[in-house]
Design an enzyme around this catalytic site. Sequence first.
Site, mmCIF file in Angstrom:
data_model
loop_
_atom_site.group_PDB
_atom_site.id
_atom_site.type_symbol
_atom_site.label_atom_id
_atom_site.label_comp_id
_atom_site.label_asym_id
_atom_site.label_seq_id
_atom_site.Cartn_x
_atom_site.Cartn_y
_atom_site.Cartn_z
ATOM 1 N N GLY A 239 -5.104 -19.231 10.014
ATOM 2 C CA GLY A 239 -5.499 -20.087 11.123
ATOM 3 C C GLY A 239 -4.811 -21.423 11.238
ATOM 4 O O GLY A 239 -4.897 -22.081 12.280
ATOM 5 N N GLU A 273 -5.060 -16.048 4.112
ATOM 6 C CA GLU A 273 -4.368 -15.079 4.977
ATOM 7 C C GLU A 273 -3.538 -15.806 6.029
ATOM 8 O O GLU A 273 -3.706 -15.577 7.232
ATOM 9 C CB GLU A 273 -5.407 -14.185 5.676
ATOM 10 N N PRO A 274 -2.618 -16.674 5.628
ATOM 11 C CA PRO A 274 -1.840 -17.386 6.641
ATOM 12 C C PRO A 274 -0.776 -16.496 7.272
ATOM 13 O O PRO A 274 -0.141 -15.683 6.596
ATOM 14 C CB PRO A 274 -1.175 -18.511 5.834
ATOM 15 N N ARG A 312 3.618 -14.528 24.506
ATOM 16 C CA ARG A 312 2.709 -15.662 24.286
ATOM 17 C C ARG A 312 2.570 -16.590 25.501
ATOM 18 O O ARG A 312 1.460 -16.975 25.848
ATOM 19 C CB ARG A 312 3.114 -16.468 23.045
ATOM 20 N N CYS A 344 8.890 -7.866 36.771
ATOM 21 C CA CYS A 344 8.324 -8.016 38.120
ATOM 22 C C CYS A 344 6.903 -8.532 38.090
ATOM 23 O O CYS A 344 5.971 -7.853 38.554
ATOM 24 C CB CYS A 344 8.395 -6.673 38.829
ATOM 25 N N GLU A 345 6.691 -9.677 37.481
ATOM 26 C CA GLU A 345 5.382 -10.315 37.483
ATOM 27 C C GLU A 345 5.604 -11.818 37.456
ATOM 28 O O GLU A 345 6.458 -12.301 36.697
ATOM 29 C CB GLU A 345 4.582 -9.957 36.221
ATOM 30 N N TYR A 373 4.001 -13.812 16.065
ATOM 31 C CA TYR A 373 3.430 -13.181 17.252
ATOM 32 C C TYR A 373 4.468 -13.070 18.373
ATOM 33 O O TYR A 373 4.153 -13.212 19.550
ATOM 34 C CB TYR A 373 2.164 -13.935 17.702
HETATM 35 N N1 LLP Z 1 -6.724 -13.305 9.072
HETATM 36 C C1 LLP Z 1 -7.375 -12.721 10.098
HETATM 37 C C2 LLP Z 1 -8.606 -11.986 9.817
HETATM 38 C C3 LLP Z 1 -6.872 -12.845 11.404
HETATM 39 O O1 LLP Z 1 -7.525 -12.299 12.415
HETATM 40 C C4 LLP Z 1 -5.679 -13.585 11.638
HETATM 41 C C5 LLP Z 1 -5.122 -13.716 12.977
HETATM 42 C C6 LLP Z 1 -5.025 -14.152 10.522
HETATM 43 C C7 LLP Z 1 -5.582 -14.008 9.260
HETATM 44 C C8 LLP Z 1 -3.756 -14.939 10.657
HETATM 45 O O2 LLP Z 1 -3.954 -16.069 11.432
HETATM 46 P P1 LLP Z 1 -2.813 -17.198 11.556
HETATM 47 O O3 LLP Z 1 -2.648 -17.827 10.201
HETATM 48 O O4 LLP Z 1 -1.574 -16.547 11.997
HETATM 49 O O5 LLP Z 1 -3.376 -18.134 12.561
HETATM 50 N N2 LLP Z 1 -1.362 -13.440 18.978
HETATM 51 C C9 LLP Z 1 -1.987 -14.743 18.891
HETATM 52 C C10 LLP Z 1 -2.601 -15.006 17.535
HETATM 53 C C11 LLP Z 1 -3.602 -13.950 17.088
HETATM 54 C C12 LLP Z 1 -4.205 -14.206 15.743
HETATM 55 C C13 LLP Z 1 -5.063 -13.052 15.308
HETATM 56 N N3 LLP Z 1 -5.626 -13.154 14.003
HETATM 57 C C14 LLP Z 1 -0.951 -15.805 19.265
HETATM 58 O O6 LLP Z 1 0.178 -15.461 19.585
HETATM 59 O O7 LLP Z 1 -1.280 -16.994 19.276
#
Ligand code: LLP
Length: 419
Positions: A239, A273-274, A312, A344-345, A373
């Site tokens: 997160g 879980e980064p 995104r 085409c959007e 992402y």
């Molecule tokens: N752990 C869990 C349970 C998650 O659902 C996620 C992300 C992460 C870890 C990793 O999160 P991060 O460190 O990357 O923030 N597609 C979207 C982001 C979706 C995130 C989904 N879950 C975007 O492009 O902003």
Amino acid sequence: MNPFVYKNGALHAEDVAVADIASAVGTPFYCYSTAGLVQRYTDFANAFSHNRATICYAVKANGNLAVIRTLAALGAGADVVSEGELRRALAAGTPTDRIVFSGVGKSRAELAYALTQGIVQINVESEPELEALSETCVALDKTASIGVRVNPDVDAQTHAKISTGKAENKFGIDITRAPAVFARARDLPGVNPVSVAVHIGSQITDLTPLRIAFGHLASLVDRLRADGHNITRLDLGGGLGIRYEDETPPTPAEYAAMVNETLGHLDCHLMFEPGRVLVGEAGILVTSVLYDKPGESRRFVIVDAAMNDLVRPSMYDAYHGVLPIRETSSDIMLSDADIVGPVCETGDTFARHRAMPPVDPGDMLAILSAGAYGAVMSSTYNARLLIPEVLVNGDAFAVVRARPSYDELLKLDQFADWQ
Ligand code: LLP
């Protein structure tokens, strides 16, 4: 350290001119920097060097095998959310004792596959899933160490589509139900509840919501221990945000200080879980200008990448910086432009109202902070080919996913036998 800088007026990825990569692979393509990945991982890992901690890279952010392998070689584990991601992590060489399986809807087949691989932890997100996991364990004669993902009902103050910690979001088990779920888990065969997991959202740029969530977690662990549960691990999710525009996200060191303040006294093994923070700024999307189209009210720079390559901006109204591959000299007049793709959007817009120099067809642009992402969310919409991915390391680069051919794209379909 930013691995994407101008040298003698030409944008480089580490020591490689981006234009040289383009000559070899064509545009559009993703370009990742090994030094960028190493730097971000090391920053994160160093922040927790005094803790017992496992950094499980969230493979969903960038699932390229070469990227996962780069991080695994530094000691990263993996956070996976599907059998496919688990297979990617294993194929890249991630040790099973550092792989955690998260996700709100894991099928029995996926759970069975994870159990046969012997990964370190499976996080359950609902009571029916807990029952299904227990039954699968019994059938396979396995015991799984599990985490229970709780939903702390905290607003992560991020985009609504990537916020996961509010009670109305589909994720985790309501924190008030957690003691009952742990009690049930203790009675079930095949599962050993050792961990509480939480993840309240992505692109979080202020520690306050995380601090509140971790406070709730600490109280819950006290309660669970009082109930006789042996909680030895905490999975704190991912997160942590990055800078796309003008955000000032917390540093890993600030994050670590807050984690130790709120949870340090529990003496648990920590799991993280980064995703984005490890890979986001280590990647760019390189695209060529097709046309510079003057409009009545707007100037449109039409490029050869599109929303199917990087969704995104269309999906989350996300901001990504854009840089010309050839440095713009200070005496050049800039004018306001939208940078758009050929799909085409109207949503196929990468950037609005950017000060852009005059551009000619064939000039290239880099869309920044596209390492997370980006490629993983791409599609073949408009029958466009998936684009290549390139990994740079010093003065070397390698294609780590090749551009498929149109034949390969068409071969994915087949005619029905009556046709
Ligand atoms: N752990 C869990 C349970 C998650 O659902 C996620 C992300 C992460 C870890 C990793 O999160 P991060 O460190 O990357 O923030 N597609 C979207 C982001 C979706 C995130 C989904 N879950 C975007 O492009 O902003």
